[in-house]
Design an enzyme around this catalytic site. Structure first.
Site, PDB file in Angstrom:
ATOM      1  N   ASP A   1      84.431  13.601  23.698  1.00 56.83           N
ATOM      2  CA  ASP A   1      84.327  12.442  24.585  1.00 56.83           C
ATOM      3  C   ASP A   1      85.162  11.238  24.160  1.00 56.83           C
ATOM      4  OD1 ASP A   1      82.559  14.275  25.530  1.00 56.83           O
ATOM      5  OD2 ASP A   1      80.911  12.904  25.871  1.00 56.83           O
TER       6      ASP A   1
ATOM      7  N   GLU B   1      69.830  14.124  19.567  1.00 61.09           N
ATOM      8  CA  GLU B   1      71.214  14.483  19.887  1.00 61.09           C
ATOM      9  C   GLU B   1      72.159  14.123  18.751  1.00 61.09           C
ATOM     10  OE1 GLU B   1      74.352  13.747  23.584  1.00 61.09           O
ATOM     11  OE2 GLU B   1      72.638  12.408  23.317  1.00 61.09           O
TER      12      GLU B   1
END
Length: 825
Positions: free
Chosen positions: A565, A798
């Protein structure tokens, strides 16, 4: 499923029954039966009238006709006509070509489909394959009946609806045990109420029977309350059964059941169910929560509603109707052996297998840590889901999205609460753990994924199939671009499967090799697609597509296709870029393909040659080693002198008009220059992580030094994604876009680092002892921090920042690799 992939419904399930038994102070029994129905088509025909006949005037004398001599056309005119025809043909041919290319993106791969294992037809047909809801059951068929659970927790002040897994609900929930096939036990802590759900099959290959038990209890804090006069919490419980093929089945309820407990609804899709309740269709009453209104139409939804208190339990039994058997009211044949005995045996079998596969007690972990690992693993494998629908895709040949063919997907999900759908590069990491437990499950998942391949060898990187999945995704992320890649992490799974071929289990070895025989043409096409679409401007280099060249809002344009990302790349994207992580994926993938070819008797030479070419130290260093910075890096037009600055408000404002809040935009203070990107982090570690470096290479030593430096990448909780001295460390990428891969610790990358350290720790060379020492220290740091955070919060996260869990939760996708880390892989 796909148009060439639809294997039809299981005949035993075309007519089915469900028996529902409620056990409380008073019992109510009911059953729902589906009956097949057919519809006839009506043809309309029409006939055109004959054209009118012409009549001739007989008395008219014809005038003499003059003869005309045809003139030969001029040569110039002939050429003009020919040229016009040629242009018309060329334009027509071009548009035909465009149409063919436009349709190619939604055309399935020409090779044979990888077959699913027929022996799993019944065994894996039904399961808890709805990971996006707190509890749901369905089959791996497009027209499956779906069972789900909703509940209201209410007090004098507020009413809370629970259905879709949502981290904003602030519940503690998850599978305590799940074997991926025939058993799962889950606990949900909602304020003062403890809801347990059990799913169990008898594991008979000849049947598809299953049972779900839902039990309501009080939490420990509520049970220990000193106020004896405090009333027990009441829970409004709803069980629903949704028929996708509305109108093809006629459900009815037995005479002994009260209609108030079986409201019927007609909804176009089950994803609207939550909205139905939220809009106030359900109302509180003394007898329970009543669903307002009934329908005389054939329903596609049946809802069982109950107002219950702690001590309540309910069993939902599924038994397919067969000609030789009759429908049973209640537990039927499940009474032998008793259900409690069966559940106890399933729990013990799970514990025994977990101990045998991962051997954590022998590795020094205590009972609490072992239980932590069991729960983390169970939430990964319990997150297996079946999705059905079509993706929306675009390509360079189309200006509007097209529908991919309608198909099904069997896959695990990264997070039940935030990412309850399939992600291509996540799944390669998921199956590293699942394949250790049950390689048959992994073959089924990989079959499902690789059968999604189109004619060019492309697989959409994010799968958003069906109304329920699409309702949870912002519109801007739904459309997939056929030029965009995702890391080919399934090569990690394939290598692990090859390493784990067990000669003591020849049947599983045969099945795995047979799977690779069918999958090999698709693996080749996948690899070739990368070579055709992701190559760089220099021979042998690679370049992720999909970066936004014109953005003014991002500090550093994201590279979503890389999976990393917002990890800093070249500040000014362009065709001259070279991405070291993609180069390493391609070198690594070539080596894995060569191994597959060797195992199944194909020619490995092309892939072995490509692997050796890209692993040449000279070649890798020439493309990606920066002498200036001392680490492996991307190459492109780059400057660190970028910042976000708020735009000035318009100067001409009306009197009394407040100045608008203007967005921040990127300001470049120094022009970019071609060169290596000064961003030490995970990208720099890829030659290490995918084991491309020679054990005696000096660059390996430098990489280990950077990795272990507390001032750069090392923390007491794992290796961080970006060095502290990077210009974009912990920086927002836009005004509202918080850092993601800019300093946080990610478990999947740390797993690859640990696996590489173990590899180099076993290779003779100058860095063998250092690799061993760093690896042991890193393993301890990761496990201790994740366990500590789980005890504190009840979640696996996460990512981890300064040791604290961050991002979506529970995130038992690739973060569950902590179990493999504990077991030393």
């Amino acid at each position: 499923m796909g148009k060439s992939k639809n294997r039809g419904k299981n005949a035993a399930d075309e007519d089915s029954s469900k028996a529902i038994s409620a056990h409380s102070n008073g019992n109510s029994n009911g059953s729902v039966v589906l009956r097949s129905a057919t519809a006839a088509a009506v043809e309309k025909t029409s006939q055109d009238g004959a054209p009118p006949r012409s009549s001739l005037k007989r008395d008219v004398v014809p005038k003499p006709v003059k003869k005309h001599v045809k003139k030969k056309p001029a040569i110039g005119l002939s050429w003009a006509i020919g040229a016009i025809c040629a242009v018309i043909l060329a334009v027509g041919g071009y548009f035909i070509y465009l149409r063919v290319q436009e349709r190619r993106v939604v055309t399935p791969f020409a090779g044979a489909l990888i077959p699913f294992d027929r022996s799993y037809k019944n065994e894996l047909l039904w399961g808890t394959y709805r990971p996006g809801v707190y509890f749901g059951v369905r089959s791996r068929t497009p027209d499956s009946v779906e069972m789900g659970m909703m509940w209201f927790s209410y007090n004098a002040h507020q009413l809370f609806l629970r259905h879709l897994c949502d981290q904003n609900d602030k519940l503690r929930y998850g599978w305590q045990q799940h074997d991926g096939r025939s058993f799962g036990y889950q606990e949900i802590i909602d304020d003062a109420v403890n809801i347990s759900t059990t799913f169990v099959k008898r594991h008979n290959d000849q049947t598809n029977d299953w049972i779900s038990r839902i039990a309501i209890g009080a939490t420990a804090s509520a049970s220990n309350s000193k106020k004896n006069d405090t009333p027990k919490p009441t829970t409004g419980l709803f069980l629903y059964f949704d028929w996708r093929t509305r109108g093809s089945s006629n459900p009815f309820y037995s005479a002994e059941s009260c209609r108030d407990h079986f409201p019927f609804c007609c909804l176009p899709k089950v994803s609207l169910l939550r909205r139905l309740f939220s809009l106030g269709v359900a109302a509180k009453s003394g007898a329970g929560l009543k669903l307002v209104g009934h329908t005389t139409q054939t329903p596609n939804l049946i809802v069982l509603e109950l107002a219950v208190q702690p001590g309540f339990s309910l069993d939902v039994v599924y038994e397919p109707m067969r000609q030789e058997t009759t429908r049973s009211n209640g537990l039927g044949s499940w009474k032998t052996p008793p259900l409690d005995t069966l559940i106890h045996a399933k729990k013990q079998a799970f514990r025994d297998k977990f101990h045998k596969v991962f051997q954590l007690i022998e590795r020094g972990y205590n009972d609490e840590q072992n239980e932590f690992a069991q729960r983390v693993f169970s939430n990964l494998i319990g997150g297996l889901g079946y999705f059905y629908g079509e993706s929306l895709v675009v390509s360079q040949w189309s200006s509007t999205p097209s529908k991919y063919w309608t198909t099904g997907l069997f896959t695990a999900v990264p997070s039940r609460s935030f990412f309850p759908r399939g992600f291509l590069w996540d799944e390669g990491f998921h199956q590293l753990l699942i394949s250790r437990w049950d390689v048959g499950l992994t073959r089924e998942v990989m079959t499902s994924w690789f059968n999604l391949m189109n004619a060019d060898g492309w697989i959409p990187r994010e799968q958003i199939l069906g109304d329920e999945a699409r309702s949870r995704v912002p519109d801007e992320f739904i459309i997939q671009n056929s030029e965009y890649a995702n890391p080919p992490s399934f090569f990690l799974t394939i290598e692990s499967m090859l390493d784990s071929l067990d000669p003591d289990r020849p049947d599983e070895v045969d099945k795995t090799l047979k799977f690779f025989e069918f999958a090999y043409p698709r693996l080749q096409a996948w690899y070739n697609w990368f070579n055709a679409t992701q190559t760089g401007s220099l021979i042998g280099s690679y370049h992720w597509r999909g970066r936004n060249i014109t953005t003014e809002r991002e500090l550093n344009p994201k590279t979503l296709t890389s999976g990393l990302d917002d990890y800093p790349r070249a500040s000014h994207p362009g065709p001259e870029e070279r991405h070291v992580d993609l180069y390493c994926w391609m070198a690594y993938g070539a080596g894995v393909l060569a191994r597959v070819a060797e195992e199944i008797g194909e020619n490995p030479l092309p892939y072995r040659t490509a692997e050796l070419y890209m692993k040449q130290q000279e070649r890798l260093d020439q493309l990606h080693w920066s002498d200036k910075h001392g680490f492996y890096a991307d190459f492109g037009r780059h400057t660190d002198a970028v910042r976000l600055e708020r735009q000035q408000a318009p100067r001409q404002l009306k009197p009394g008009q407040p100045a608008p809040q203007m967005p921040k935009v990127r300001v470049v203070d120094r022009d970019p220059k071609p060169g290596f990107v000064n961003a030490l982090g995970y990208v720099s570690l890829f030659p290490l992580m995918l084991r491309l470096l020679d054990p005696s290479a000096a660059t390996l030593g430098h990489t280990l030094d950077h990795l272990r430096s507390p001032n750069l990448l090392w923390t007491d909780y794992g290796v961080r994604s970006l060095a502290r001295n990077s210009a974009l460390f912990a920086a927002h990428n836009t005004e509202h876009d918080a850092p993601y891969w800019r300093g946080a610790v990610w478990i999947n990358m740390n797993f690859l680092i640990l696996k590489a350290l173990k590899f180099y720790g076993e290779q003779p060379g100058p860095f063998q002892e250092k690799s061993q020492r760093i690896g042991q220290e890193l393993r301890d740091n990761l496990v201790q921090n994740m366990y500590r955070q789980y005890q504190k919060t009840g979640y696996v996260w996460e990512q981890y920042v300064d040791g604290e869990g961050r991002g979506s939760h529970p995130f038992t996708g690739w973060s569950s690799l902590v179990v493999l880390i504990m077991s030393d892989f």
